[in-house]
Write an enzyme that holds these catalytic residues in place. Structure first.
Site, PDB file in Angstrom:
ATOM      1  N   HIS A 155      73.142  42.618  61.754  1.00 45.58           N
ATOM      2  CA  HIS A 155      73.788  43.773  61.127  1.00 45.58           C
ATOM      3  C   HIS A 155      74.410  44.606  62.265  1.00 45.58           C
ATOM      4  CE1 HIS A 155      74.514  46.433  57.829  1.00 45.58           C
ATOM      5  NE2 HIS A 155      73.566  47.303  58.065  1.00 45.58           N
TER       6      HIS A 155
ATOM      7  N   ASP B  25      68.575  45.050  54.962  1.00 44.23           N
ATOM      8  CA  ASP B  25      69.380  45.560  56.075  1.00 44.23           C
ATOM      9  C   ASP B  25      68.631  46.655  56.847  1.00 44.23           C
ATOM     10  OD1 ASP B  25      71.273  44.015  54.845  1.00 44.23           O
ATOM     11  OD2 ASP B  25      72.790  45.594  54.711  1.00 44.23           O
ATOM     12  N   ASP B  26      69.131  46.909  58.033  1.00 45.25           N
ATOM     13  CA  ASP B  26      68.786  48.095  58.854  1.00 45.25           C
ATOM     14  C   ASP B  26      67.436  48.026  59.569  1.00 45.25           C
ATOM     15  OD1 ASP B  26      71.176  48.974  57.922  1.00 45.25           O
ATOM     16  OD2 ASP B  26      70.394  50.620  56.708  1.00 45.25           O
TER      17      ASP B  26
ATOM     18  N   HIS C  17      66.954  47.513  51.768  1.00 43.72           N
ATOM     19  CA  HIS C  17      66.806  47.985  53.152  1.00 43.72           C
ATOM     20  C   HIS C  17      65.324  48.037  53.511  1.00 43.72           C
ATOM     21  CE1 HIS C  17      70.714  49.388  51.729  1.00 43.72           C
ATOM     22  NE2 HIS C  17      71.107  49.323  52.990  1.00 43.72           N
TER      23      HIS C  17
ATOM     24  N   HIS D 280      74.771  49.311  64.590  1.00 42.85           N
ATOM     25  CA  HIS D 280      75.159  49.695  63.232  1.00 42.85           C
ATOM     26  C   HIS D 280      76.514  50.416  63.249  1.00 42.85           C
ATOM     27  CE1 HIS D 280      74.764  51.094  59.045  1.00 42.85           C
ATOM     28  NE2 HIS D 280      73.879  50.127  58.929  1.00 42.85           N
TER      29      HIS D 280
END
Ligand code: NI
Length: 293
Positions: free
Chosen positions: A155, A104-105, A245, A159
């Site tokens: 995602h 993620d991210d 991440h 965010h």
């Protein structure tokens, strides 16, 4: 004043008159020449414009022709089969354990590229849930991951916590994320990881793609420690979806160890899409999935 003087005078008058005529003729000629030059320049410019216009029209025609030429090929392949050829490897062993690593991210070139490299080296794939507002800055990184067969999912764009948004806001957030990803990958993401892991009923009603949770949390963002991340991966079993991440070098370092280790143990490292395909899960929009079990 004498006659001769008068004659001279007359002659003088005649001379100055003819000089006057000649001068005005020269002026007229000059004007005509300037006007012709201006006209010539204008014509020349127009000619160039016409040429470029013709060129662009010709290239548009060519593109149209190319499109037409490609079309029959497209119609031969059913859409779902085409997607599976591109995204789902058919040579995997359904009887061997599978795990889906997810990140993620990102994207973040310094970390994502390391992960993509070790995955490719081990014939493995993973899923990247990218943040839309990072996508243009790290476009090459994302495209590279995508072209190596990894799944690029969303995602959201900023965010943002979707569970705190009104439906309209939610749709706008996802629309922006889809648009920026499609610009680079040529297709829309088909899965979402909700930021902060927050999901509510409003999201279930509004979001048209499956929402992907996880069954193993490495807590890599908290520890930022390779050994601790690897320790949390010891429990990995068939069908797991692992949360990481691609923002921290410690995560990349852990993945560089983890990928060959899992392969050695007989795991096939797959995308979430592949996991669901092989486990017979028909993921539905607005539903939440935790693993491939
Ligand atoms: Ni996140």
């Amino acid at each position: 004043m004498s006659r001769g003087d008068k004659g001279n005078d007359r002659r003088g008058q005649g001379d100055s008159r003819s000089i006057g005529i000649m001068m005005s003729a020269a002026v007229v000629l000059g004007i005509v020449i300037i006007a012709m030059a201006v006209q010539l320049v204008r014509l020349n410019r127009q000619g160039k414009q016409d040429k470029t216009q013709l060129k662009t029209e010709a290239s548009v025609d060519q593109k149209e022709k190319n499109k037409k030429a490609e079309k029959p090929l497209e119609t031969k392949t059913p859409p779902e089969e085409k997607a599976s050829v591109e995204h789902i490897r058919k040579d995997l062993d359904p009887d061997k354990p599978m795990v889906a690593l997810t990140f993620d991210d990102g994207p973040y070139d310094r970390v994502t590229n390391r992960i993509v490299r070790v995955l490719a080296k081990n014939d493995s794939r993973a899923t990247f849930f990218v943040v839309g507002n990072r996508v243009e800055r790290y476009a090459d990184t994302m495209k590279n991951a995508f072209q190596k067969g990894n799944q690029i999912a969303t995602h959201t764009f900023d965010h943002g916590d979707l569970s705190k948004m009104k439906k309209k806001q939610m749709r706008r957030e996802l629309k922006r994320a889809f648009r920026v990803m499609k610009k680079i990958n040529g297709e829309n993401p088909t899965m979402l990881r909700p930021p902060y892991g927050n999901v509510n009923d409003k999201m279930r009603q509004t979001i048209q793609i499956p929402m992907i949770y996880w069954s193993v949390d490495t807590e890599d963002w908290a520890s930022r420690n390779k050994a601790k991340i690897l320790k949390r991966c010891k429990s990995i079993k068939d069908g797991d979806i692992v949360l990481m991440h691609d923002l921290y070098p410690s995560t990349a370092a852990a993945v560089e160890k983890l990928v060959p280790k899992l392969c050695k143990k007989g795991f096939q490292l797959v995308t979430v899409e592949e996991l669901f395909y092989y486990k017979g899960i028909d993921a539905k929009g607005g539903k939440v999935y935790f693993s491939g079990r």
